[in-house]
Enzyme design. Structure first.
Site, PDB file in Angstrom:
ATOM      1  N   CYS A 125      85.831   7.730  44.377  1.00  0.00           N
ATOM      2  CA  CYS A 125      84.383   7.150  44.249  1.00  0.00           C
ATOM      3  C   CYS A 125      84.256   6.510  45.831  1.00  0.00           C
ATOM      4  O   CYS A 125      83.140   6.018  46.078  1.00  0.00           O
ATOM      5  CB  CYS A 125      84.713   5.834  43.236  1.00  0.00           C
ATOM      6  SG  CYS A 125      85.156   6.406  41.612  1.00  0.00           S
ATOM      7  N   HIS A 265      80.363  -0.146  44.658  1.00  0.00           N
ATOM      8  CA  HIS A 265      80.381   0.778  43.967  1.00  0.00           C
ATOM      9  C   HIS A 265      80.091   0.485  42.419  1.00  0.00           C
ATOM     10  O   HIS A 265      80.187  -0.633  41.994  1.00  0.00           O
ATOM     11  CB  HIS A 265      82.114   1.174  43.901  1.00  0.00           C
ATOM     12  CG  HIS A 265      82.312   2.438  42.905  1.00  0.00           C
ATOM     13  ND1 HIS A 265      81.548   3.388  42.680  1.00  0.00           N
ATOM     14  CD2 HIS A 265      83.232   2.417  42.001  1.00  0.00           C
ATOM     15  CE1 HIS A 265      82.021   4.357  42.092  1.00  0.00           C
ATOM     16  NE2 HIS A 265      83.343   3.633  41.468  1.00  0.00           N
ATOM     17  N   ASN A 295      79.206   5.366  35.723  1.00  0.00           N
ATOM     18  CA  ASN A 295      80.139   5.325  37.456  1.00  0.00           C
ATOM     19  C   ASN A 295      79.906   7.154  37.525  1.00  0.00           C
ATOM     20  O   ASN A 295      80.537   7.715  36.966  1.00  0.00           O
ATOM     21  CB  ASN A 295      81.585   5.000  37.059  1.00  0.00           C
ATOM     22  CG  ASN A 295      82.393   5.250  38.243  1.00  0.00           C
ATOM     23  OD1 ASN A 295      81.885   5.944  39.179  1.00  0.00           O
ATOM     24  ND2 ASN A 295      83.689   4.850  38.113  1.00  0.00           N
TER      25      ASN A 295
HETATM   26  N1  ACO Z   1      85.342   1.188  22.864  1.00  0.00           N
HETATM   27  C1  ACO Z   1      86.380   0.472  21.830  1.00  0.00           C
HETATM   28  N2  ACO Z   1      87.400  -0.263  22.379  1.00  0.00           N
HETATM   29  C2  ACO Z   1      88.010   0.445  23.477  1.00  0.00           C
HETATM   30  C3  ACO Z   1      87.394   1.290  24.371  1.00  0.00           C
HETATM   31  C4  ACO Z   1      86.113   1.854  23.997  1.00  0.00           C
HETATM   32  N3  ACO Z   1      85.300   2.903  24.673  1.00  0.00           N
HETATM   33  N4  ACO Z   1      88.181   1.857  25.460  1.00  0.00           N
HETATM   34  C5  ACO Z   1      89.116   1.003  25.270  1.00  0.00           C
HETATM   35  N5  ACO Z   1      89.224   0.305  24.127  1.00  0.00           N
HETATM   36  C6  ACO Z   1      89.973  -0.836  23.722  1.00  0.00           C
HETATM   37  C7  ACO Z   1      91.486  -0.473  24.064  1.00  0.00           C
HETATM   38  O1  ACO Z   1      92.335   0.547  23.261  1.00  0.00           O
HETATM   39  C8  ACO Z   1      92.362  -1.902  24.091  1.00  0.00           C
HETATM   40  O2  ACO Z   1      92.562  -2.001  22.415  1.00  0.00           O
HETATM   41  P1  ACO Z   1      93.698  -2.698  22.396  1.00  0.00           P
HETATM   42  O3  ACO Z   1      93.807  -4.125  22.936  1.00  0.00           O
HETATM   43  O4  ACO Z   1      94.075  -2.609  20.960  1.00  0.00           O
HETATM   44  O5  ACO Z   1      94.974  -1.971  22.895  1.00  0.00           O
HETATM   45  C9  ACO Z   1      91.147  -2.611  24.346  1.00  0.00           C
HETATM   46  O6  ACO Z   1      89.742  -1.979  24.146  1.00  0.00           O
HETATM   47  C10 ACO Z   1      91.027  -3.448  25.555  1.00  0.00           C
HETATM   48  O7  ACO Z   1      91.209  -2.407  26.706  1.00  0.00           O
HETATM   49  P2  ACO Z   1      91.206  -2.622  28.114  1.00  0.00           P
HETATM   50  O8  ACO Z   1      91.765  -1.373  28.816  1.00  0.00           O
HETATM   51  O9  ACO Z   1      92.381  -3.844  28.496  1.00  0.00           O
HETATM   52  O10 ACO Z   1      90.014  -3.147  28.251  1.00  0.00           O
HETATM   53  P3  ACO Z   1      89.275  -3.493  29.618  1.00  0.00           P
HETATM   54  O11 ACO Z   1      88.770  -5.002  29.374  1.00  0.00           O
HETATM   55  O12 ACO Z   1      90.317  -3.673  30.879  1.00  0.00           O
HETATM   56  O13 ACO Z   1      88.278  -2.757  29.962  1.00  0.00           O
HETATM   57  C11 ACO Z   1      87.720  -0.812  31.531  1.00  0.00           C
HETATM   58  C12 ACO Z   1      88.171  -1.368  30.104  1.00  0.00           C
HETATM   59  C13 ACO Z   1      86.287  -0.794  31.038  1.00  0.00           C
HETATM   60  C14 ACO Z   1      88.193   0.817  31.815  1.00  0.00           C
HETATM   61  C15 ACO Z   1      88.049  -1.595  32.703  1.00  0.00           C
HETATM   62  O14 ACO Z   1      89.645  -1.734  32.897  1.00  0.00           O
HETATM   63  C16 ACO Z   1      87.674  -0.892  33.938  1.00  0.00           C
HETATM   64  O15 ACO Z   1      86.501  -0.757  34.238  1.00  0.00           O
HETATM   65  N6  ACO Z   1      88.717  -0.747  34.992  1.00  0.00           N
HETATM   66  C17 ACO Z   1      88.193  -0.150  36.160  1.00  0.00           C
HETATM   67  C18 ACO Z   1      87.475   0.973  36.327  1.00  0.00           C
HETATM   68  C19 ACO Z   1      87.465   1.623  37.704  1.00  0.00           C
HETATM   69  O16 ACO Z   1      86.978   0.758  38.468  1.00  0.00           O
HETATM   70  N7  ACO Z   1      87.486   2.933  38.289  1.00  0.00           N
HETATM   71  C20 ACO Z   1      87.653   2.882  39.679  1.00  0.00           C
HETATM   72  C21 ACO Z   1      86.725   3.927  39.908  1.00  0.00           C
HETATM   73  S1  ACO Z   1      86.735   5.465  39.083  1.00  0.00           S
HETATM   74  C22 ACO Z   1      87.011   6.869  40.106  1.00  0.00           C
HETATM   75  O17 ACO Z   1      87.705   6.695  41.162  1.00  0.00           O
HETATM   76  C23 ACO Z   1      86.794   8.124  39.690  1.00  0.00           C
END
Ligand code: ACO
Length: 338
Positions: A125, A265, A295
Protein backbone atom coordinates in the site's frame (compact mmCIF):
# COMPACT_ATOMS: atom_id res chain seq x y z
CA UNK A 1 36.35 15.68 -26.79
CA UNK A 2 32.72 15.71 -25.53
CA UNK A 3 32.63 15.68 -21.69
CA UNK A 4 31.05 12.61 -20.13
CA UNK A 5 27.71 13.90 -18.72
CA UNK A 6 27.99 11.48 -15.79
CA UNK A 7 31.20 13.10 -14.53
CA UNK A 8 30.22 16.73 -15.05
CA UNK A 9 29.87 19.24 -12.17
CA UNK A 10 26.63 18.50 -10.28
CA UNK A 11 23.74 20.67 -11.43
CA UNK A 12 21.56 22.47 -8.86
CA UNK A 13 18.63 20.53 -7.37
CA UNK A 14 15.33 21.09 -9.10
CA UNK A 15 11.73 21.58 -7.98
CA UNK A 16 9.56 18.57 -8.80
CA UNK A 17 5.86 19.21 -9.42
CA UNK A 18 2.89 16.96 -9.97
CA UNK A 19 1.57 18.43 -13.23
CA UNK A 20 -1.32 16.02 -13.78
CA UNK A 21 -3.26 13.21 -12.10
CA UNK A 22 -5.61 10.47 -13.28
CA UNK A 23 -7.39 7.38 -12.03
CA UNK A 24 -9.41 4.42 -13.18
CA UNK A 25 -11.99 2.40 -11.26
CA UNK A 26 -13.64 -0.69 -12.75
CA UNK A 27 -17.38 -0.39 -13.41
CA UNK A 28 -18.51 -3.35 -11.32
CA UNK A 29 -19.60 -2.29 -7.81
CA UNK A 30 -19.56 -4.93 -5.06
CA UNK A 31 -21.67 -3.82 -2.09
CA UNK A 32 -21.58 -4.93 1.53
CA UNK A 33 -25.05 -6.44 1.00
CA UNK A 34 -23.61 -8.71 -1.72
CA UNK A 35 -20.75 -9.76 0.59
CA UNK A 36 -23.35 -10.81 3.19
CA UNK A 37 -24.29 -13.54 0.70
CA UNK A 38 -20.66 -14.69 0.26
CA UNK A 39 -19.34 -14.86 3.84
CA UNK A 40 -20.64 -14.64 7.43
CA UNK A 41 -20.67 -10.83 7.71
CA UNK A 42 -23.04 -7.88 7.83
CA UNK A 43 -23.17 -4.42 6.31
CA UNK A 44 -23.32 -3.11 9.88
CA UNK A 45 -20.04 -4.89 10.90
CA UNK A 46 -18.15 -3.77 7.79
CA UNK A 47 -19.41 -0.18 8.05
CA UNK A 48 -18.70 0.30 11.75
CA UNK A 49 -15.32 -1.53 11.76
CA UNK A 50 -13.96 -0.12 8.49
CA UNK A 51 -16.14 2.65 7.00
CA UNK A 52 -16.32 0.73 3.70
CA UNK A 53 -19.74 0.51 1.97
CA UNK A 54 -18.74 -0.77 -1.46
CA UNK A 55 -15.70 -1.47 -3.62
CA UNK A 56 -14.96 -1.91 -7.37
CA UNK A 57 -14.04 -5.27 -8.89
CA UNK A 58 -12.25 -5.64 -12.24
CA UNK A 59 -14.17 -7.34 -15.05
CA UNK A 60 -13.12 -10.76 -16.30
CA UNK A 61 -9.98 -10.19 -18.36
CA UNK A 62 -9.46 -6.65 -17.05
CA UNK A 63 -5.85 -6.58 -15.83
CA UNK A 64 -3.77 -4.38 -13.54
CA UNK A 65 -2.09 -2.93 -16.65
CA UNK A 66 -5.48 -2.13 -18.26
CA UNK A 67 -6.50 -0.09 -15.21
CA UNK A 68 -3.02 1.47 -14.98
CA UNK A 69 -3.03 2.47 -18.67
CA UNK A 70 -6.43 4.16 -18.30
CA UNK A 71 -5.25 6.06 -15.21
CA UNK A 72 -2.07 7.06 -17.11
CA UNK A 73 -4.08 8.36 -20.09
CA UNK A 74 -6.22 10.48 -17.74
CA UNK A 75 -3.09 11.86 -16.03
CA UNK A 76 -1.47 12.70 -19.39
CA UNK A 77 -4.63 14.51 -20.48
CA UNK A 78 -4.76 16.44 -17.19
CA UNK A 79 -1.07 17.39 -17.57
CA UNK A 80 -1.50 18.28 -21.26
CA UNK A 81 1.37 16.05 -22.38
CA UNK A 82 1.69 13.28 -24.95
CA UNK A 83 3.04 9.77 -24.31
CA UNK A 84 6.28 10.44 -26.21
CA UNK A 85 7.25 13.07 -23.60
CA UNK A 86 7.50 10.42 -20.84
CA UNK A 87 11.09 9.48 -19.93
CA UNK A 88 10.33 6.90 -17.23
CA UNK A 89 7.39 4.82 -15.99
CA UNK A 90 7.46 3.60 -12.38
CA UNK A 91 4.56 1.33 -11.49
CA UNK A 92 3.84 0.26 -7.91
CA UNK A 93 1.85 -2.95 -7.50
CA UNK A 94 1.61 -6.23 -5.62
CA UNK A 95 -0.61 -7.71 -8.35
CA UNK A 96 1.48 -7.44 -11.52
CA UNK A 97 0.08 -8.88 -14.75
CA UNK A 98 3.11 -11.23 -14.80
CA UNK A 99 6.33 -11.79 -12.84
CA UNK A 100 8.02 -10.95 -16.14
CA UNK A 101 7.74 -8.61 -17.99
CA UNK A 102 7.12 -5.78 -15.55
CA UNK A 103 3.63 -4.29 -15.64
CA UNK A 104 5.28 -0.91 -16.35
CA UNK A 105 6.55 -2.38 -19.64
CA UNK A 106 3.06 -3.65 -20.48
CA UNK A 107 1.63 -0.18 -19.78
CA UNK A 108 4.36 1.42 -21.92
CA UNK A 109 3.08 -0.48 -24.96
CA UNK A 110 -0.58 0.19 -24.17
CA UNK A 111 -0.11 3.97 -23.95
CA UNK A 112 2.62 4.26 -26.62
CA UNK A 113 5.30 5.79 -24.36
CA UNK A 114 8.01 4.41 -26.63
CA UNK A 115 10.86 6.60 -25.26
CA UNK A 116 10.33 5.58 -21.63
CA UNK A 117 12.41 3.30 -19.43
CA UNK A 118 10.13 1.16 -17.26
CA UNK A 119 10.16 -0.76 -13.99
CA UNK A 120 7.84 -1.94 -11.21
CA UNK A 121 8.31 -1.54 -7.47
CA UNK A 122 6.83 -3.62 -4.65
CA UNK A 123 5.95 -1.79 -1.43
CA UNK A 124 2.29 -2.87 -1.05
CA UNK A 125 0.00 0.00 0.00
CA UNK A 126 3.00 2.34 0.36
CA UNK A 127 4.11 1.79 -3.25
CA UNK A 128 2.76 4.98 -4.81
CA UNK A 129 4.59 7.26 -2.36
CA UNK A 130 7.76 5.17 -2.66
CA UNK A 131 7.50 5.67 -6.43
CA UNK A 132 6.96 9.42 -6.02
CA UNK A 133 10.16 9.60 -3.94
CA UNK A 134 12.11 7.60 -6.56
CA UNK A 135 10.77 9.83 -9.34
CA UNK A 136 11.71 12.92 -7.40
CA UNK A 137 15.29 11.69 -7.03
CA UNK A 138 15.58 11.04 -10.79
CA UNK A 139 14.27 14.51 -11.62
CA UNK A 140 16.26 16.47 -9.04
CA UNK A 141 19.42 14.67 -10.21
CA UNK A 142 18.66 15.73 -13.83
CA UNK A 143 18.52 12.09 -14.99
CA UNK A 144 14.95 12.40 -16.33
CA UNK A 145 12.55 15.28 -16.91
CA UNK A 146 9.08 13.74 -17.12
CA UNK A 147 8.04 10.69 -15.12
CA UNK A 148 4.78 8.76 -15.03
CA UNK A 149 4.14 7.27 -11.59
CA UNK A 150 1.34 4.72 -11.24
CA UNK A 151 -0.17 2.85 -8.30
CA UNK A 152 -2.33 -0.03 -9.55
CA UNK A 153 -3.71 -3.17 -7.95
CA UNK A 154 -6.20 -5.87 -8.78
CA UNK A 155 -6.55 -7.20 -5.25
CA UNK A 156 -9.61 -9.24 -6.23
CA UNK A 157 -7.11 -11.64 -7.87
CA UNK A 158 -5.35 -12.39 -4.54
CA UNK A 159 -8.28 -12.11 -2.12
CA UNK A 160 -9.65 -15.28 -0.56
CA UNK A 161 -13.39 -14.81 -1.10
CA UNK A 162 -14.06 -17.31 1.71
CA UNK A 163 -12.08 -15.33 4.34
CA UNK A 164 -14.34 -12.72 5.98
CA UNK A 165 -11.32 -11.22 7.80
CA UNK A 166 -9.90 -9.89 4.53
CA UNK A 167 -12.34 -10.14 1.61
CA UNK A 168 -14.54 -7.29 2.87
CA UNK A 169 -11.60 -4.85 2.89
CA UNK A 170 -10.16 -4.76 -0.61
CA UNK A 171 -10.99 -3.48 -4.10
CA UNK A 172 -9.43 -2.88 -7.53
CA UNK A 173 -8.25 0.34 -9.17
CA UNK A 174 -5.40 2.51 -10.41
CA UNK A 175 -4.16 6.05 -9.94
CA UNK A 176 -1.41 7.95 -11.75
CA UNK A 177 0.56 11.19 -11.58
CA UNK A 178 2.91 12.96 -13.98
CA UNK A 179 5.96 14.50 -12.31
CA UNK A 180 8.13 17.09 -13.97
CA UNK A 181 10.56 19.86 -13.11
CA UNK A 182 8.72 23.17 -13.18
CA UNK A 183 11.02 26.19 -12.98
CA UNK A 184 8.77 28.51 -11.01
CA UNK A 185 6.25 26.00 -9.75
CA UNK A 186 5.37 24.48 -6.45
CA UNK A 187 6.22 20.88 -5.77
CA UNK A 188 7.28 18.03 -3.53
CA UNK A 189 8.88 19.64 -0.46
CA UNK A 190 9.82 16.64 1.68
CA UNK A 191 9.42 12.86 1.67
CA UNK A 192 10.03 10.07 4.17
CA UNK A 193 10.04 6.30 3.67
CA UNK A 194 10.36 3.52 6.26
CA UNK A 195 10.12 -0.26 6.57
CA UNK A 196 10.18 -3.01 9.18
CA UNK A 197 10.68 -6.42 7.58
CA UNK A 198 10.51 -7.98 11.04
CA UNK A 199 6.73 -7.48 10.92
CA UNK A 200 6.32 -9.12 7.49
CA UNK A 201 4.24 -12.01 8.86
CA UNK A 202 1.39 -9.69 9.87
CA UNK A 203 0.39 -9.11 6.26
CA UNK A 204 1.53 -11.38 3.47
CA UNK A 205 0.79 -13.55 0.45
CA UNK A 206 2.76 -16.68 1.44
CA UNK A 207 2.67 -18.64 -1.83
CA UNK A 208 3.39 -18.12 -5.48
CA UNK A 209 6.90 -16.70 -5.13
CA UNK A 210 10.24 -18.51 -5.17
CA UNK A 211 10.04 -19.27 -1.41
CA UNK A 212 6.87 -21.25 -1.85
CA UNK A 213 5.86 -21.90 -5.46
CA UNK A 214 2.32 -23.15 -6.01
CA UNK A 215 2.65 -26.84 -6.86
CA UNK A 216 0.25 -29.72 -7.43
CA UNK A 217 0.98 -30.78 -3.84
CA UNK A 218 0.01 -27.44 -2.16
CA UNK A 219 -2.50 -26.05 -4.63
CA UNK A 220 -5.52 -26.42 -2.32
CA UNK A 221 -3.96 -24.64 0.68
CA UNK A 222 -4.94 -21.08 -0.32
CA UNK A 223 -1.29 -19.94 -0.15
CA UNK A 224 -1.78 -17.54 -3.06
CA UNK A 225 -4.17 -15.33 -1.07
CA UNK A 226 -3.66 -12.31 1.26
CA UNK A 227 -3.39 -13.16 4.96
CA UNK A 228 -3.55 -10.45 7.59
CA UNK A 229 -3.41 -10.10 11.37
CA UNK A 230 -5.83 -7.17 11.32
CA UNK A 231 -5.64 -5.96 14.90
CA UNK A 232 -1.80 -5.86 15.02
CA UNK A 233 -1.61 -4.31 11.56
CA UNK A 234 -4.03 -1.62 12.71
CA UNK A 235 -1.79 -0.62 15.65
CA UNK A 236 1.39 -0.44 13.56
CA UNK A 237 -0.45 1.52 10.86
CA UNK A 238 -1.52 4.26 13.28
CA UNK A 239 1.86 4.48 15.07
CA UNK A 240 3.98 4.60 11.92
CA UNK A 241 1.71 6.90 9.91
CA UNK A 242 1.66 9.44 12.75
CA UNK A 243 5.42 9.20 13.32
CA UNK A 244 6.22 9.48 9.60
CA UNK A 245 3.82 12.42 9.16
CA UNK A 246 5.34 14.30 12.10
CA UNK A 247 8.86 13.76 10.74
CA UNK A 248 8.03 14.88 7.21
CA UNK A 249 6.22 17.98 8.51
CA UNK A 250 9.31 18.75 10.56
CA UNK A 251 11.53 18.26 7.46
CA UNK A 252 9.25 20.69 5.58
CA UNK A 253 9.30 23.23 8.41
CA UNK A 254 5.51 23.07 8.74
CA UNK A 255 2.90 22.48 11.47
CA UNK A 256 -0.16 20.30 10.90
CA UNK A 257 -2.24 23.51 11.16
CA UNK A 258 -0.55 24.67 7.92
CA UNK A 259 -2.09 21.76 5.97
CA UNK A 260 -5.03 22.45 3.67
CA UNK A 261 -5.53 18.76 2.93
CA UNK A 262 -4.36 15.37 4.23
CA UNK A 263 -4.57 12.40 1.86
CA UNK A 264 -4.02 9.18 3.84
CA UNK A 265 -3.97 5.55 2.77
CA UNK A 266 -7.56 4.35 2.44
CA UNK A 267 -7.61 1.15 4.55
CA UNK A 268 -9.90 1.85 7.47
CA UNK A 269 -11.82 4.96 8.59
CA UNK A 270 -10.85 4.23 12.20
CA UNK A 271 -7.14 4.31 11.26
CA UNK A 272 -7.66 7.59 9.37
CA UNK A 273 -9.57 9.13 12.31
CA UNK A 274 -6.90 8.04 14.82
CA UNK A 275 -4.12 9.49 12.65
CA UNK A 276 -6.00 12.77 12.10
CA UNK A 277 -6.74 13.10 15.81
CA UNK A 278 -3.09 12.56 16.81
CA UNK A 279 -1.90 15.03 14.19
CA UNK A 280 -4.60 17.47 15.33
CA UNK A 281 -6.06 17.82 11.84
CA UNK A 282 -9.86 18.22 11.64
CA UNK A 283 -11.53 15.44 9.64
CA UNK A 284 -13.02 17.91 7.15
CA UNK A 285 -9.46 18.53 5.90
CA UNK A 286 -8.87 14.77 5.38
CA UNK A 287 -9.61 13.10 2.04
CA UNK A 288 -11.72 9.95 2.46
CA UNK A 289 -13.11 7.81 -0.36
CA UNK A 290 -12.73 4.32 1.09
CA UNK A 291 -16.49 4.16 1.61
CA UNK A 292 -16.78 3.83 -2.20
CA UNK A 293 -13.58 1.98 -3.15
CA UNK A 294 -12.31 0.05 -0.10
CA UNK A 295 -8.56 -0.53 0.17
CA UNK A 296 -7.01 -0.62 -3.31
CA UNK A 297 -3.42 -0.97 -1.97
CA UNK A 298 -0.88 0.96 -4.09
CA UNK A 299 -3.72 2.66 -5.98
CA UNK A 300 -5.54 4.02 -2.93
CA UNK A 301 -3.64 7.22 -2.20
CA UNK A 302 -3.19 7.85 -5.95
CA UNK A 303 -6.94 7.61 -6.59
CA UNK A 304 -7.63 9.87 -3.58
CA UNK A 305 -5.04 12.40 -4.84
CA UNK A 306 -6.72 12.46 -8.27
CA UNK A 307 -10.15 12.91 -6.69
CA UNK A 308 -8.86 15.73 -4.48
CA UNK A 309 -7.31 17.38 -7.56
CA UNK A 310 -10.41 17.06 -9.74
CA UNK A 311 -12.85 18.21 -7.05
CA UNK A 312 -10.78 21.32 -6.29
CA UNK A 313 -9.89 20.35 -2.71
CA UNK A 314 -6.37 21.70 -3.24
CA UNK A 315 -5.71 25.27 -4.42
CA UNK A 316 -2.41 26.42 -5.92
CA UNK A 317 0.03 27.04 -3.07
CA UNK A 318 -1.80 24.81 -0.55
CA UNK A 319 0.26 22.44 1.59
CA UNK A 320 -0.87 18.80 1.24
CA UNK A 321 0.28 15.81 3.30
CA UNK A 322 0.15 12.28 1.85
CA UNK A 323 0.74 9.43 4.30
CA UNK A 324 0.54 5.66 3.73
CA UNK A 325 1.12 2.29 5.36
CA UNK A 326 1.19 -1.28 4.05
CA UNK A 327 2.63 -4.77 3.87
CA UNK A 328 6.35 -5.20 4.37
CA UNK A 329 5.70 -3.50 6.70
CA UNK A 330 6.25 -0.24 4.88
CA UNK A 331 5.21 3.38 5.36
CA UNK A 332 5.87 6.73 3.70
CA UNK A 333 4.80 10.35 3.72
CA UNK A 334 5.20 13.39 1.47
CA UNK A 335 4.51 17.08 1.86
CA UNK A 336 3.63 18.79 -1.40
CA UNK A 337 2.93 22.45 -2.09
CA UNK A 338 0.20 22.21 -4.72
N1 ACO B 1 -17.69 -9.75 9.53
C1 ACO B 1 -18.04 -10.07 10.78
N2 ACO B 1 -17.15 -10.36 11.74
C2 ACO B 1 -15.85 -10.34 11.42
C3 ACO B 1 -15.42 -10.01 10.14
C4 ACO B 1 -16.38 -9.71 9.15
N3 ACO B 1 -16.07 -9.38 7.89
N4 ACO B 1 -14.07 -10.05 10.10
C5 ACO B 1 -13.67 -10.38 11.33
N5 ACO B 1 -14.74 -10.57 12.14
C6 ACO B 1 -14.77 -10.92 13.55
C7 ACO B 1 -13.50 -11.61 13.99
O1 ACO B 1 -13.58 -12.99 13.70
C8 ACO B 1 -13.52 -11.33 15.48
O2 ACO B 1 -14.38 -12.25 16.10
P1 ACO B 1 -13.98 -12.87 17.54
O3 ACO B 1 -13.87 -11.72 18.46
O4 ACO B 1 -15.13 -13.79 17.80
O5 ACO B 1 -12.65 -13.57 17.29
C9 ACO B 1 -14.17 -9.95 15.58
O6 ACO B 1 -14.84 -9.75 14.33
C10 ACO B 1 -13.18 -8.82 15.80
O7 ACO B 1 -12.07 -9.02 14.93
P2 ACO B 1 -10.84 -8.02 14.91
O8 ACO B 1 -9.84 -8.49 13.93
O9 ACO B 1 -10.40 -7.73 16.31
O10 ACO B 1 -11.57 -6.72 14.36
P3 ACO B 1 -10.99 -5.26 14.24
O11 ACO B 1 -11.84 -4.32 15.00
O12 ACO B 1 -9.51 -5.21 14.48
O13 ACO B 1 -11.22 -4.96 12.68
C11 ACO B 1 -9.96 -4.95 10.63
C12 ACO B 1 -10.61 -5.79 11.73
C13 ACO B 1 -11.04 -4.17 9.93
C14 ACO B 1 -9.25 -5.85 9.65
C15 ACO B 1 -8.95 -3.96 11.26
O14 ACO B 1 -8.14 -4.65 12.19
C16 ACO B 1 -8.05 -3.28 10.25
O15 ACO B 1 -8.48 -2.45 9.50
N6 ACO B 1 -6.73 -3.54 10.27
C17 ACO B 1 -5.73 -2.86 9.46
C18 ACO B 1 -5.83 -3.12 7.98
C19 ACO B 1 -4.72 -2.36 7.27
O16 ACO B 1 -4.46 -1.21 7.55
N7 ACO B 1 -3.99 -2.98 6.37
C20 ACO B 1 -2.80 -2.31 5.86
C21 ACO B 1 -2.72 -2.15 4.47
S1 ACO B 1 -3.22 -3.53 3.48
C22 ACO B 1 -1.95 -3.84 2.32
O17 ACO B 1 -0.83 -3.45 2.47
C23 ACO B 1 -2.31 -4.70 1.15
Amino acid sequence: MTPNPRTRTPLPKRTVSIIGTGSHLPERVLTNAELEKLVDTTDEWITTRTGIKERRIAADGETTSDMAANAARAAMEDAGISADEIDLIILATITPDFFMPSTACVVQTKIGATRAACFDISAACSGFLYAIEIAQQFITSHTFNTILVIGADKLSSIVNWKDRNTCVLFGDGAGAAILRHRAHGHGVIATRMGSNGGLADLLQVPGGGSACPITAANVGQDLQFIRMEGRETFKHAVTNMVDSARKVLDDAGLQSSDLACVIPHQANLRIISAVAERLEVPLDRVMVNLDRYGNTSAAAVAIALDEANRTGRMKVGDYVLLVVFGGGMTWASSVIQW
